[in-house]
Design a protein around this motif. Structure first.
Motif, PDB file in Angstrom:
ATOM      1  N   ALA A  12       0.800  -1.221   0.000  1.00 19.42           N
ATOM      2  CA  ALA A  12       0.000   0.000   0.000  1.00 19.42           C
ATOM      3  C   ALA A  12       0.836   1.275   0.000  1.00 19.42           C
ATOM      4  O   ALA A  12       0.571   2.188  -0.792  1.00 19.42           O
ATOM      5  N   PRO A  13       1.875   1.407   0.873  1.00 19.72           N
ATOM      6  CA  PRO A  13       2.656   2.651   0.833  1.00 19.72           C
ATOM      7  C   PRO A  13       3.314   2.896  -0.521  1.00 19.72           C
ATOM      8  O   PRO A  13       3.380   4.040  -0.986  1.00 19.72           O
ATOM      9  N   SER A  14       3.802   1.832  -1.159  1.00 17.66           N
ATOM     10  CA  SER A  14       4.426   1.992  -2.466  1.00 17.66           C
ATOM     11  C   SER A  14       3.432   2.543  -3.478  1.00 17.66           C
ATOM     12  O   SER A  14       3.743   3.471  -4.237  1.00 17.66           O
ATOM     13  N   LEU A  15       2.202   2.014  -3.464  1.00 17.45           N
ATOM     14  CA  LEU A  15       1.222   2.443  -4.450  1.00 17.45           C
ATOM     15  C   LEU A  15       0.651   3.818  -4.143  1.00 17.45           C
ATOM     16  O   LEU A  15       0.503   4.648  -5.050  1.00 17.45           O
ATOM     17  N   TYR A  16       0.340   4.094  -2.867  1.00  9.99           N
ATOM     18  CA  TYR A  16      -0.268   5.409  -2.633  1.00  9.99           C
ATOM     19  C   TYR A  16       0.751   6.538  -2.752  1.00  9.99           C
ATOM     20  O   TYR A  16       0.390   7.673  -3.098  1.00  9.99           O
ATOM     21  N   PHE A  17       2.019   6.263  -2.504  1.00 14.28           N
ATOM     22  CA  PHE A  17       3.033   7.295  -2.725  1.00 14.28           C
ATOM     23  C   PHE A  17       3.187   7.572  -4.225  1.00 14.28           C
ATOM     24  O   PHE A  17       3.317   8.723  -4.650  1.00 14.28           O
ATOM     25  N   ASP A  56      -9.210 -13.468  -6.423  1.00 15.71           N
ATOM     26  CA  ASP A  56     -10.359 -13.740  -5.557  1.00 15.71           C
ATOM     27  C   ASP A  56     -10.075 -13.340  -4.121  1.00 15.71           C
ATOM     28  O   ASP A  56     -10.964 -13.383  -3.271  1.00 15.71           O
ATOM     29  N   ARG A  57      -8.819 -12.920  -3.853  1.00 13.09           N
ATOM     30  CA  ARG A  57      -8.419 -12.521  -2.508  1.00 13.09           C
ATOM     31  C   ARG A  57      -7.472 -11.322  -2.619  1.00 13.09           C
ATOM     32  O   ARG A  57      -6.769 -11.178  -3.610  1.00 13.09           O
ATOM     33  N   MET A  58      -7.452 -10.493  -1.571  1.00 15.01           N
ATOM     34  CA  MET A  58      -6.562  -9.328  -1.571  1.00 15.01           C
ATOM     35  C   MET A  58      -6.288  -8.906  -0.138  1.00 15.01           C
ATOM     36  O   MET A  58      -7.178  -8.947   0.718  1.00 15.01           O
ATOM     37  N   VAL A  59      -5.033  -8.500   0.098  1.00 13.81           N
ATOM     38  CA  VAL A  59      -4.647  -7.889   1.372  1.00 13.81           C
ATOM     39  C   VAL A  59      -3.742  -6.706   1.062  1.00 13.81           C
ATOM     40  O   VAL A  59      -2.828  -6.821   0.240  1.00 13.81           O
ATOM     41  N   CYS A  60      -3.983  -5.578   1.711  1.00 10.59           N
ATOM     42  CA  CYS A  60      -3.108  -4.410   1.589  1.00 10.59           C
ATOM     43  C   CYS A  60      -2.198  -4.363   2.816  1.00 10.59           C
ATOM     44  O   CYS A  60      -2.683  -4.352   3.954  1.00 10.59           O
ATOM     45  N   ALA A  61      -0.898  -4.364   2.586  1.00  9.84           N
ATOM     46  CA  ALA A  61       0.080  -4.323   3.669  1.00  9.84           C
ATOM     47  C   ALA A  61       0.460  -2.886   3.985  1.00  9.84           C
ATOM     48  O   ALA A  61       0.618  -2.054   3.086  1.00  9.84           O
ATOM     49  N   LEU A  62       0.619  -2.594   5.296  1.00  9.73           N
ATOM     50  CA  LEU A  62       0.887  -1.244   5.765  1.00  9.73           C
ATOM     51  C   LEU A  62       2.225  -1.168   6.497  1.00  9.73           C
ATOM     52  O   LEU A  62       2.706  -2.163   7.041  1.00  9.73           O
ATOM     53  N   ASP A  63       2.800   0.026   6.512  1.00 11.17           N
ATOM     54  CA  ASP A  63       4.003   0.309   7.298  1.00 11.17           C
ATOM     55  C   ASP A  63       3.593   0.754   8.695  1.00 11.17           C
ATOM     56  O   ASP A  63       3.243   1.920   8.895  1.00 11.17           O
ATOM     57  N   HIS A  64       3.619  -0.139   9.668  1.00 13.24           N
ATOM     58  CA  HIS A  64       3.410   0.311  11.042  1.00 13.24           C
ATOM     59  C   HIS A  64       4.718   0.803  11.653  1.00 13.24           C
ATOM     60  O   HIS A  64       4.719   1.490  12.665  1.00 13.24           O
ATOM     61  N   GLU A 120       7.936  -3.414   8.692  1.00  8.66           N
ATOM     62  CA  GLU A 120       7.546  -2.651   7.526  1.00  8.66           C
ATOM     63  C   GLU A 120       6.523  -3.421   6.705  1.00  8.66           C
ATOM     64  O   GLU A 120       6.321  -4.630   6.895  1.00  8.66           O
ATOM     65  N   ALA A 121       5.923  -2.723   5.752  1.00  6.12           N
ATOM     66  CA  ALA A 121       4.975  -3.384   4.853  1.00  6.12           C
ATOM     67  C   ALA A 121       5.651  -4.534   4.115  1.00  6.12           C
ATOM     68  O   ALA A 121       5.026  -5.577   3.878  1.00  6.12           O
ATOM     69  N   ASP A 122       6.927  -4.373   3.759  1.00  5.97           N
ATOM     70  CA  ASP A 122       7.661  -5.452   3.084  1.00  5.97           C
ATOM     71  C   ASP A 122       7.612  -6.740   3.891  1.00  5.97           C
ATOM     72  O   ASP A 122       7.471  -7.841   3.332  1.00  5.97           O
ATOM     73  N   ASP A 123       7.776  -6.626   5.197  1.00  8.71           N
ATOM     74  CA  ASP A 123       7.797  -7.805   6.057  1.00  8.71           C
ATOM     75  C   ASP A 123       6.427  -8.464   6.140  1.00  8.71           C
ATOM     76  O   ASP A 123       6.314  -9.696   6.192  1.00  8.71           O
ATOM     77  N   VAL A 124       5.392  -7.647   6.165  1.00  7.57           N
ATOM     78  CA  VAL A 124       4.028  -8.186   6.143  1.00  7.57           C
ATOM     79  C   VAL A 124       3.801  -8.944   4.836  1.00  7.57           C
ATOM     80  O   VAL A 124       3.265 -10.060   4.821  1.00  7.57           O
ATOM     81  N   LEU A 125       4.232  -8.354   3.729  1.00 14.69           N
ATOM     82  CA  LEU A 125       4.096  -9.007   2.429  1.00 14.69           C
ATOM     83  C   LEU A 125       4.894 -10.312   2.383  1.00 14.69           C
ATOM     84  O   LEU A 125       4.422 -11.317   1.849  1.00 14.69           O
ATOM     85  N   GLY A 126       6.109 -10.283   2.943  1.00  5.90           N
ATOM     86  CA  GLY A 126       6.928 -11.492   2.957  1.00  5.90           C
ATOM     87  C   GLY A 126       6.258 -12.612   3.730  1.00  5.90           C
ATOM     88  O   GLY A 126       6.266 -13.780   3.292  1.00  5.90           O
ATOM     89  N   THR A 127       5.672 -12.271   4.860  1.00  2.00           N
ATOM     90  CA  THR A 127       5.000 -13.282   5.674  1.00  2.00           C
ATOM     91  C   THR A 127       3.767 -13.826   4.967  1.00  2.00           C
ATOM     92  O   THR A 127       3.540 -15.048   4.917  1.00  2.00           O
ATOM     93  N   LEU A 128       2.979 -12.938   4.398  1.00  3.78           N
ATOM     94  CA  LEU A 128       1.790 -13.386   3.681  1.00  3.78           C
ATOM     95  C   LEU A 128       2.148 -14.229   2.456  1.00  3.78           C
ATOM     96  O   LEU A 128       1.416 -15.152   2.094  1.00  3.78           O
TER      97      LEU A 128
END
Length: 306
Positions: A12-17, A56-64, A120-128
């Motif tokens: 999400a941060p990559s796209l909204y920026f 059919d599925r989607m998750v937006c990852a965020l930078d906490h 970071e969002a990267d880590d959330v994406l990596g885990t997912l």
């Protein structure tokens, strides 16, 4: 049996920026003059991705946590150039207020957004990417996420360096063609080459071609460092000196670049809805923030899937 549609994991941060930079503020404002260019562009990107990738599925990852303390402890220069004098990340004043708007719209539609403290969002994406059922498509303009590509598991990177309309659909062969290294060696490659955008100095005098050649010859950073201790291992004297001087940096840099794959995340609702979860709230938000067109395009994209 036909393969199921992919899950789209959105950086999400990559796209909204990118949306913020790509759409002039003057072209997207509320009635009272508040910019909504990042919101509008982000929603339009999601709509286009849903239309073209048919997930059919989607998750937006965020930078906490955009600059986790554990990465800074390993490498103090990590993203230090993006640190504001009063602390926190340097972010345009008119972008920050738009992030909560994006989250409100996602909630009203029923698209999950998730972050994790200390990551970071990267880590959330990596885990997912390793916990969700394949196929997996990660959407980002961050080069570090090339390391998530995994042909065996069925993980691809949809790289949006040229925009969502011209995304690069990357498997391992595409990573090799682009950088000369396999995806699972990208972190070693990035550590050697460096990345000024993340405060990674790299090894002085080692660019992309040299980094790729070293990894191809020695198999990775561990092999390179082991070969440094062997007489006659084939390093030019100048390169040997540079690598030897960078041992301390090379001992920690790959750990900084490597995307975490073990972030503690809650159980997530990943299914994409066919219609908004909160239609009245979505209508209210769309009217309040002058987002009717973007919200309609996203709702139509959801409804048009089989």
């Amino acid at each position: 049996m036909a393969q199921r549609p992919p899950i789209l994991l959105i950086d999400a941060p990559s796209l909204y920026f990118r949306a913020y930079l790509g759409i002039p503020e003057s072209a997207a404002k509320t009635e009272d003059g508040q910019p909504v260019n990042a919101v509008r562009g982000f929603l339009d990107m999601l709509a286009q991705l849903i239309r073209t990738r048919r997930p059919d599925r989607m998750v937006c990852a965020l930078d906490h946590d955009w600059r986790p303390a554990w990465r800074v402890e390993l490498l103090p220069s990590y993203k230090a150039h993006r640190l504001a004098p009063e602390g926190g990340e340097v972010v345009p004043d008119t972008l920050s207020p738009q992030v909560p708007m994006i989250l409100d719209v996602l909630e009203a539609i029923g698209i999950t957004a998730v972050g994790a403290t200390g990551y970071e969002a990267d880590d959330v994406l990596g885990t997912l990417s390793v916990t969700q059922d394949a196929p997996v498509e990660v959407v980002s303009g961050d080069r570090d996420l090339f390391q998530l590509v995994d042909d065996v598991r069925g993980v691809r990177l949809l790289y949006v360096g040229r925009g969502v309309a011209k995304l690069d659909d990357c498997d391992d062969a595409a990573v090799r063609a682009r950088y000369g290294v396999p995806a699972d060696r990208y972190a070693d490659f990035a550590a050697l080459r460096g990345d000024p955008s993340d405060g990674l100095p790299g090894v002085p005098g080692v660019g992309e071609k040299t980094a790729a050649r070293l990894i191809d010859r020695y198999g990775g950073l561990a092999g390179i460092l082991a070969a440094l201790d062997e007489p006659g291992s084939g390093f030019a004297p100048g390169l040997r000196t540079k690598l030897d001087a960078a041992r301390g940096y090379l001992a920690v840099a790959p750990k900084v670049v490597e995307v975490a794959r073990d972030v503690p995340l809650p159980d997530l609702a990943t299914a994409l809805p066919a219609a908004p979860a909160q239609p009245e709230r979505l209508l209210e938000l769309a009217q309040r923030w002058n987002l009717a067109g973007s919200c309609r395009r996203l709702v139509d994209a959801l409804a048009d899937r089989p």
